[in-house]
Scaffold this motif. Structure first.
Motif, PDB file in Angstrom:
ATOM      1  N   PHE A   5       0.843  -1.199   0.000  1.00 42.63           N
ATOM      2  CA  PHE A   5       0.000   0.000   0.000  1.00 42.63           C
ATOM      3  C   PHE A   5       0.878   1.248   0.000  1.00 42.63           C
ATOM      4  N   VAL A   6       1.867   1.288   0.883  1.00 40.17           N
ATOM      5  CA  VAL A   6       2.766   2.447   0.973  1.00 40.17           C
ATOM      6  C   VAL A   6       3.534   2.612  -0.330  1.00 40.17           C
ATOM      7  N   GLU A   7       3.995   1.509  -0.908  1.00 41.93           N
ATOM      8  CA  GLU A   7       4.717   1.589  -2.186  1.00 41.93           C
ATOM      9  C   GLU A   7       3.831   2.180  -3.278  1.00 41.93           C
ATOM     10  N   THR A   8       2.575   1.749  -3.334  1.00 43.97           N
ATOM     11  CA  THR A   8       1.653   2.260  -4.350  1.00 43.97           C
ATOM     12  C   THR A   8       1.428   3.755  -4.166  1.00 43.97           C
ATOM     13  N   ILE A   9       1.144   4.167  -2.938  1.00 41.73           N
ATOM     14  CA  ILE A   9       0.907   5.586  -2.674  1.00 41.73           C
ATOM     15  C   ILE A   9       2.168   6.397  -2.977  1.00 41.73           C
ATOM     16  N   ASN A  10       3.323   5.892  -2.573  1.00 42.58           N
ATOM     17  CA  ASN A  10       4.580   6.604  -2.832  1.00 42.58           C
ATOM     18  C   ASN A  10       4.888   6.722  -4.320  1.00 42.58           C
ATOM     19  N   SER A  11       4.384   5.791  -5.124  1.00 38.75           N
ATOM     20  CA  SER A  11       4.643   5.861  -6.570  1.00 38.75           C
ATOM     21  C   SER A  11       3.918   7.052  -7.216  1.00 38.75           C
ATOM     22  N   PRO A  84      -9.467  11.144   4.786  1.00 40.62           N
ATOM     23  CA  PRO A  84      -9.529  12.516   4.236  1.00 40.62           C
ATOM     24  C   PRO A  84     -10.170  12.572   2.845  1.00 40.62           C
ATOM     25  N   LEU A  85      -9.879  11.566   2.004  1.00 42.18           N
ATOM     26  CA  LEU A  85     -10.508  11.561   0.673  1.00 42.18           C
ATOM     27  C   LEU A  85     -12.017  11.405   0.782  1.00 42.18           C
ATOM     28  N   LEU A 137     -13.223   5.868  -4.697  1.00 47.07           N
ATOM     29  CA  LEU A 137     -11.811   5.575  -4.439  1.00 47.07           C
ATOM     30  C   LEU A 137     -11.516   5.518  -2.944  1.00 47.07           C
ATOM     31  N   ALA A 138     -12.081   6.458  -2.201  1.00 48.59           N
ATOM     32  CA  ALA A 138     -11.837   6.515  -0.755  1.00 48.59           C
ATOM     33  C   ALA A 138     -12.322   5.246  -0.074  1.00 48.59           C
ATOM     34  N   ILE A 139     -13.486   4.762  -0.464  1.00 49.79           N
ATOM     35  CA  ILE A 139     -14.022   3.536   0.137  1.00 49.79           C
ATOM     36  C   ILE A 139     -13.110   2.350  -0.170  1.00 49.79           C
ATOM     37  N   GLY A 140     -12.653   2.267  -1.405  1.00 51.51           N
ATOM     38  CA  GLY A 140     -11.702   1.203  -1.761  1.00 51.51           C
ATOM     39  C   GLY A 140     -10.407   1.320  -0.983  1.00 51.51           C
ATOM     40  N   ILE A 141      -9.864   2.518  -0.898  1.00 49.21           N
ATOM     41  CA  ILE A 141      -8.604   2.733  -0.183  1.00 49.21           C
ATOM     42  C   ILE A 141      -8.753   2.384   1.293  1.00 49.21           C
ATOM     43  N   LEU A 142      -9.894   2.705   1.884  1.00 48.19           N
ATOM     44  CA  LEU A 142     -10.133   2.348   3.289  1.00 48.19           C
ATOM     45  C   LEU A 142     -10.056   0.834   3.509  1.00 48.19           C
ATOM     46  N   HIS A 143     -10.338   0.083   2.452  1.00 50.03           N
ATOM     47  CA  HIS A 143     -10.232  -1.375   2.510  1.00 50.03           C
ATOM     48  C   HIS A 143      -8.875  -1.861   1.990  1.00 50.03           C
ATOM     49  N   GLY A 144      -7.954  -0.939   1.778  1.00 50.56           N
ATOM     50  CA  GLY A 144      -6.617  -1.309   1.314  1.00 50.56           C
ATOM     51  C   GLY A 144      -6.530  -1.599  -0.169  1.00 50.56           C
ATOM     52  N   ASP A 145      -7.569  -1.283  -0.919  1.00 48.56           N
ATOM     53  CA  ASP A 145      -7.642  -1.581  -2.346  1.00 48.56           C
ATOM     54  C   ASP A 145      -7.195  -0.356  -3.155  1.00 48.56           C
ATOM     55  N   THR A 146      -6.100  -0.497  -3.863  1.00 47.87           N
ATOM     56  CA  THR A 146      -5.588   0.612  -4.678  1.00 47.87           C
ATOM     57  C   THR A 146      -5.729   0.329  -6.184  1.00 47.87           C
ATOM     58  N   TYR A 148      -8.039   0.905  -8.278  1.00 46.19           N
ATOM     59  CA  TYR A 148      -8.676   1.952  -9.079  1.00 46.19           C
ATOM     60  C   TYR A 148      -8.051   3.329  -8.844  1.00 46.19           C
ATOM     61  N   LEU A 149      -6.922   3.351  -8.192  1.00 50.63           N
ATOM     62  CA  LEU A 149      -6.285   4.629  -7.868  1.00 50.63           C
ATOM     63  C   LEU A 149      -5.955   5.444  -9.120  1.00 50.63           C
ATOM     64  N   ASP A 150      -5.757   4.772 -10.241  1.00 50.27           N
ATOM     65  CA  ASP A 150      -5.487   5.485 -11.496  1.00 50.27           C
ATOM     66  C   ASP A 150      -6.614   6.454 -11.864  1.00 50.27           C
ATOM     67  N   TRP A 151      -7.824   6.206 -11.368  1.00 58.09           N
ATOM     68  CA  TRP A 151      -8.951   7.077 -11.680  1.00 58.09           C
ATOM     69  C   TRP A 151      -8.753   8.484 -11.122  1.00 58.09           C
ATOM     70  N   ILE A 152      -7.863   8.623 -10.156  1.00 56.78           N
ATOM     71  CA  ILE A 152      -7.607   9.945  -9.582  1.00 56.78           C
ATOM     72  C   ILE A 152      -7.033  10.878 -10.654  1.00 56.78           C
ATOM     73  N   VAL A 153      -6.371  10.293 -11.651  1.00 52.62           N
ATOM     74  CA  VAL A 153      -5.839  11.094 -12.766  1.00 52.62           C
ATOM     75  C   VAL A 153      -6.992  11.776 -13.495  1.00 52.62           C
ATOM     76  N   LEU A 154      -8.045  11.023 -13.793  1.00 55.05           N
ATOM     77  CA  LEU A 154      -9.234  11.593 -14.443  1.00 55.05           C
ATOM     78  C   LEU A 154      -9.796  12.733 -13.599  1.00 55.05           C
ATOM     79  N   VAL A 155      -9.924  12.495 -12.309  1.00 56.40           N
ATOM     80  CA  VAL A 155     -10.484  13.502 -11.408  1.00 56.40           C
ATOM     81  C   VAL A 155      -9.646  14.772 -11.439  1.00 56.40           C
ATOM     82  N   VAL A 156      -8.351  14.638 -11.240  1.00 53.81           N
ATOM     83  CA  VAL A 156      -7.470  15.809 -11.176  1.00 53.81           C
ATOM     84  C   VAL A 156      -7.449  16.547 -12.507  1.00 53.81           C
ATOM     85  N   ILE A 157      -7.308  15.819 -13.588  1.00 51.36           N
ATOM     86  CA  ILE A 157      -7.231  16.478 -14.904  1.00 51.36           C
ATOM     87  C   ILE A 157      -8.556  17.157 -15.239  1.00 51.36           C
TER      88      ILE A 157
END
Length: 185
Positions: A5-11, A84-85, A137-146, A148-157
Motif C-alpha cells: 500500500f505504501v509503495e503504491t501511494i509513494n509511486s 480525508p478523501l 476511491l476513498a471507500i476502496g482505499i479504506l479497505h486497502g484496495d488501490t 482503481y487509484l489510477d482514476w484519480i488522474v481523471l479527477v485531477v485532470i
C-alpha cells in the motif's frame, strides 16, 4: 519487508507534486486577478452565477491542492489516505448538490452570467462525476484496495481543466461587465 500500500501511494509522489504545484500557482493567479478587480467583484451579488462559479472554481483548485497534501504524507496508511478523501468527496458532493438545486431554481432567470451549458458542462457535471469517483476511491482505499487509484488522474485532470476554463471565463466576464458598467455611466 515493504508494505505494498505504501509503495503504491509513494509511486504517486511526482504526480501529486506536480498537480499540487499547478493548483497552488493557479490559486495565486486567482488572488492576483481578484485583487486587480476587487472593486467590481465586491459589488457582484452573492447569489449570482459569477459568484457561484468563482467560489466553486476556487474550491476545486483547493481540493486538488488537498489531494496533493493527502498523498504527499510519508508512510501513509489506508485510513490516513481514505478518511480525508472520503470527507473531501462527501463534502464536495454535498456542495455540488446544493449547486444543482440552486441551478434548477434559477434556470429560467434572464440575469445569468453563464449559459446553462456552461454551468452544466463546466461546473455541475464535472464536479458531480469527479467527487463521486473520489468517494468510490476513498471507500476502496479504506479497505486497502488501490486497484482503481489510477482514476484519480481523471479527477485531477478534469477538475484542473474545467477550473482553468472557468477561471478564464470569469476574467473575461468581469472585463465585459466592467466595460458595460463604464459605458452606462
Amino acid at each position: 519487508m515493504s508494505d505494498p500500500f505504501v509503495e503504491t501511494i509513494n509511486s504517486w509522489t511526482n504526480f501529486f507534486m506536480l498537480t499540487g504545484s499547478v493548483a497552488a500557482t493557479l490559486i495565486g493567479l486567482i488572488f492576483v486577478s481578484v485583487s486587480l478587480h476587487i472593486d467590481f467583484i465586491a459589488s457582484v451579488r452573492k447569489d449570482s452565477d459569477m459568484n457561484t462559479m468563482a467560489r466553486q472554481t476556487f474550491g476545486d483548485f483547493l481540493i486538488i491542492l488537498s489531494f496533493a497534501f493527502i498523498f504527499m504524507v510519508p508512510f501513509e496508511t489506508p485510513m490516513g489516505v481514505g478518511v480525508p478523501l472520503l470527507i473531501l468527496g462527501l463534502m464536495m458532493l454535498a456542495r455540488t448538490g446544493k449547486l444543482w438545486l440552486k441551478f434548477a431554481r434559477s434556470r429560467s432567470s434572464r440575469r445569468r452570467a453563464f449559459t446553462s451549458n456552461q454551468m452544466l458542462g463546466r461546473l455541475l457535471i464535472p464536479n458531480t462525476v469527479c467527487f463521486a469517483i473520489v468517494v468510490f476511491l476513498a471507500i476502496g482505499i479504506l479497505h486497502g484496495d488501490t486497484r482503481y487509484l489510477d482514476w484519480i488522474v481523471l479527477v485531477v485532470i478534469w477538475l484542473m481543466i474545467s477550473s482553468t476554463i472557468n477561471a478564464w471565463d470569469l476574467m473575461l466576464q468581469v472585463a465585459d461587465m466592467k466595460r458595460e458598467m463604464e459605458r452606462q455611466g
